[in-house]
Design an enzyme around this catalytic site. Structure first.
Site, PDB file in Angstrom:
ATOM      1  N   LEU A 134      32.714  41.537  -5.853  1.00  7.04           N
ATOM      2  CA  LEU A 134      33.630  41.560  -7.002  1.00  7.04           C
ATOM      3  C   LEU A 134      34.723  40.498  -6.905  1.00  7.04           C
ATOM      4  CD1 LEU A 134      34.097  45.440  -7.112  1.00  7.04           C
ATOM      5  CD2 LEU A 134      32.617  44.064  -8.575  1.00  7.04           C
ATOM      6  N   TRP A 136      38.790  39.172  -7.899  1.00  2.18           N
ATOM      7  CA  TRP A 136      40.108  39.818  -7.810  1.00  2.18           C
ATOM      8  C   TRP A 136      40.837  39.870  -9.150  1.00  2.18           C
ATOM      9  CZ3 TRP A 136      43.730  36.577  -9.631  1.00  2.18           C
ATOM     10  CH2 TRP A 136      43.439  35.212  -9.584  1.00  2.18           C
ATOM     11  N   LYS A 160      31.581  45.430  -2.780  1.00  2.78           N
ATOM     12  CA  LYS A 160      32.581  44.729  -1.981  1.00  2.78           C
ATOM     13  C   LYS A 160      33.666  44.204  -2.902  1.00  2.78           C
ATOM     14  CE  LYS A 160      33.597  40.589  -0.432  1.00  2.78           C
ATOM     15  NZ  LYS A 160      35.054  40.739  -0.451  1.00  2.78           N
ATOM     16  N   GLU A 236      27.778  35.621 -12.090  1.00  5.69           N
ATOM     17  CA  GLU A 236      28.713  35.302 -13.176  1.00  5.69           C
ATOM     18  C   GLU A 236      29.809  34.458 -12.552  1.00  5.69           C
ATOM     19  OE1 GLU A 236      28.478  35.744 -16.241  1.00  5.69           O
ATOM     20  OE2 GLU A 236      26.825  37.178 -16.283  1.00  5.69           O
ATOM     21  N   CYS A 272      37.780  34.116 -16.261  1.00  6.02           N
ATOM     22  CA  CYS A 272      36.683  33.141 -16.284  1.00  6.02           C
ATOM     23  C   CYS A 272      36.380  32.648 -17.694  1.00  6.02           C
ATOM     24  CB  CYS A 272      35.448  33.689 -15.577  1.00  6.02           C
ATOM     25  SG  CYS A 272      34.983  35.311 -16.116  1.00  6.02           S
ATOM     26  N   GLU A 371      37.885  23.670 -13.008  1.00  2.00           N
ATOM     27  CA  GLU A 371      38.408  24.990 -13.360  1.00  2.00           C
ATOM     28  C   GLU A 371      39.677  25.230 -12.557  1.00  2.00           C
ATOM     29  OE1 GLU A 371      36.420  28.598 -12.058  1.00  2.00           O
ATOM     30  OE2 GLU A 371      36.872  29.539 -13.975  1.00  2.00           O
TER      31      GLU A 371
END
Ligand code: ADP
Length: 470
Positions: A134, A136, A160, A236, A272, A371
């Site tokens: 995962l 944050w 996780k 993703e 994102c 990014e």
């Protein structure tokens, strides 16, 4: 020897929130063996879909009961504004669990037209042991996107959480136990990427692994899966999403500026799908820049626990530095910093980057391609629709885009021309839970989240061919 731990620090002010163990590789592999035993015991996988749904619906109720605790944990760990956690993250996480629970028994396999002495059909079955790594920035909400379909389908799931944000996910697991989920069906393994995450990626028993995070880490996970048991991987990853404004965009009035601000600055731009590149028709460039920069500068930057705060800190000093360095570089290349561009001293010990709008950037310059994962937005002008599409697509990412025009022909041409997994028109939105979410190009790989299609990440198709004598 004491086990290694991670110190959880508040992004808001640097205070220590607690310590969390780093789950070792040996513990990860023990957890996957346990998950495998639990799956084979059929204590969860052997229940009917409706029985599993009822436990998940109970989980959703308990999340609603503990909504304030869940909101506070994400606010503290990730530094997200509490209002955002209360109004967006926690309700949407509850809704995800509900949606997938309700959906699980509303899917069908296929039968084939194979002849009078054959019954051939397909069905989807759970993998057994599955895992999710995962991010944050949406700790609870991303956990819910994975927990809902993975558990509804009957798998044993290992989660996780990201290094800095384990606590809401741990609370979610405690609520799942309270809701009646059998022991060992959902295990949460806190830890870091190189130890805990890497061990999951190479674990031999995990059949499917879903990851949300950066493109660089996604590549590493894919390589580890290839080198180990070829587990199914869904990724993703990053984005650099455009907001495209045609020459009639100002006809949307305040909705336009509000939508642009939300797209660019939700979760301090640490999102994102953040619309970090504004592409605007030259005829309205100056007015849009003036109004958007004013709205950005007016955002209340503050401690995330303050309900009035609209923009909180960024996660770390290094992240803040990456952003201000990129702006400084653009400045040296001749860009104009209309507002922001630096850290601001809001709360000692935290890193607060001012909402930043940069114009006059050269096409292809680093700030339009890298990014930055923060409140940094560039604005580029275009003259024609084709030019807008070319600019939109001139990046390695393809996660999302928003398009602002009231003209159907332009809207459809842009929506179809942009290389991204999700395009919203006349608004900034990721759509509701019925809408698939998945990136193109270097933003996504191997599966989608949300919608019935999400079950495909967590199940595999079997064809069954039965010969009989008529
Ligand atoms: P960010 O740069 O935003 O922290 P990451 O992609 O590094 O994003 O982190 C997303 C998740 O991936 C976190 O849970 C992190 O611990 C995990 N992670 C980082 N590196 C690895 C790795 N090498 N293998 C597996 N998981 C990793």
């Amino acid at each position: 020897m004491t086990a290694p731990t991670l110190t959880l620090r508040s992004p808001a002010d640097g205070t220590v929130l607690g310590e969390t163990p780093i789950t070792s590789a040996a513990e990860v592999h023990a957890a996957s063996r346990r998950a495998d035993e639990v799956f084979r015991s059929r204590v969860w996988s052997g229940r009917t879909p409706r029985e599993r749904a009822s436990v998940l619906l109970r989980l959703a109720e308990l999340m609603a009961r503990d909504a304030e605790t869940l909101a506070r944990l994400d606010c503290e760990d990730a530094g997200k504004p509490i209002t955002e956690c209360r109004e967006n993250d926690v309700p949407s996480a509850i809704e995800s669990i509900r949606w997938f629970a309700e959906a699980v028994d509303k899917q069908y396999g296929t039968t084939t037209a194979s002849g009078p002495d054959v019954l051939a059909f397909t069905e989807r079955e759970p993998f057994g042991v599955v895992a999710a790594i995962l991010p944050w920035n949406y700790p609870l909400a991303m956990a819910a996107w994975k927990v809902g379909p993975a558990l509804a389908a009957g798998n044993s799931l290992i989660l996780k959480p990201a290094d800095a944000t384990p606590r809401s996910v741990q609370h979610l697991a405690a609520l799942a136990a309270e809701a009646g989920l059998p022991d060992g069906v959902l295990q949460v393994l806190p830890g870091d990427g190189p130890t805990t995450g890497a061990a999951l990626a190479e674990d031999p028993l995990i059949g499917a692994l879903s990851f949300t995070g950066s493109t660089a880490t996604g590549r590493t996970i894919l390589a580890a899966a290839a080198a180990s048991n070829l587990k199914r991987v869904s990724l993703e990853m990053g984005g650099k999403s455009p907001q495209i404004l045609m020459d009639d965009a100002l006809s949307f009035g305040n909705e336009l500026i509000e939508g642009m601000v939300e797209s660019a600055f939700l979760t301090s731009g640490q999102n994102c799908t953040a619309g970090s590149r504004i592409l605007v028709h030259r005829s309205i460039h100056d007015e849009v820049v003036t109004r958007f920069a004013a709205a950005a500068a007016a955002l209340r930057v503050g401690h995330p626990a303050d309900p009035a705060t609209q923009l909180g800190p960024v996660l770390t000093a290094a992240a803040a530095r990456r952003m201000t360095d990129a702006v400084a570089q653009a400045d040296r290349e001749g860009a104009t910093i209309v507002t922001g561009g630096t850290e601001i001293d809001v709360v000692p010990g935290g890193h607060y980057v001012a909402p930043t709008v940069v114009t006059g950037v050269a096409a292809g310059s680093a700030i339009t391609r890298q990014e930055l994962f923060g409140p940094i937005v560039t604005v580029q002008a275009f003259d024609t629709r084709d030019e807008a599409i070319a600019l939109a697509n001139d990046i390695p990412y393809g996660l999302a885009a928003s398009v602002w025009t009231a003209r159907l022909d332009d809207a459809l041409a842009l929506a179809r021309g942009v290389e991204a997994g999700l395009v919203s028109v006349g608004t900034y939105s990721e759509g509701d839970l019925a809408v698939p979410f998945g990136g193109w190009k270097q933003s996504g790989f191997g599966g989608v989240e949300k919608s019935l299609r999400a079950f495909e990440q967590w199940t595999r198709e079997k064809s069954i061919w039965i010969r009989h004598r008529p």
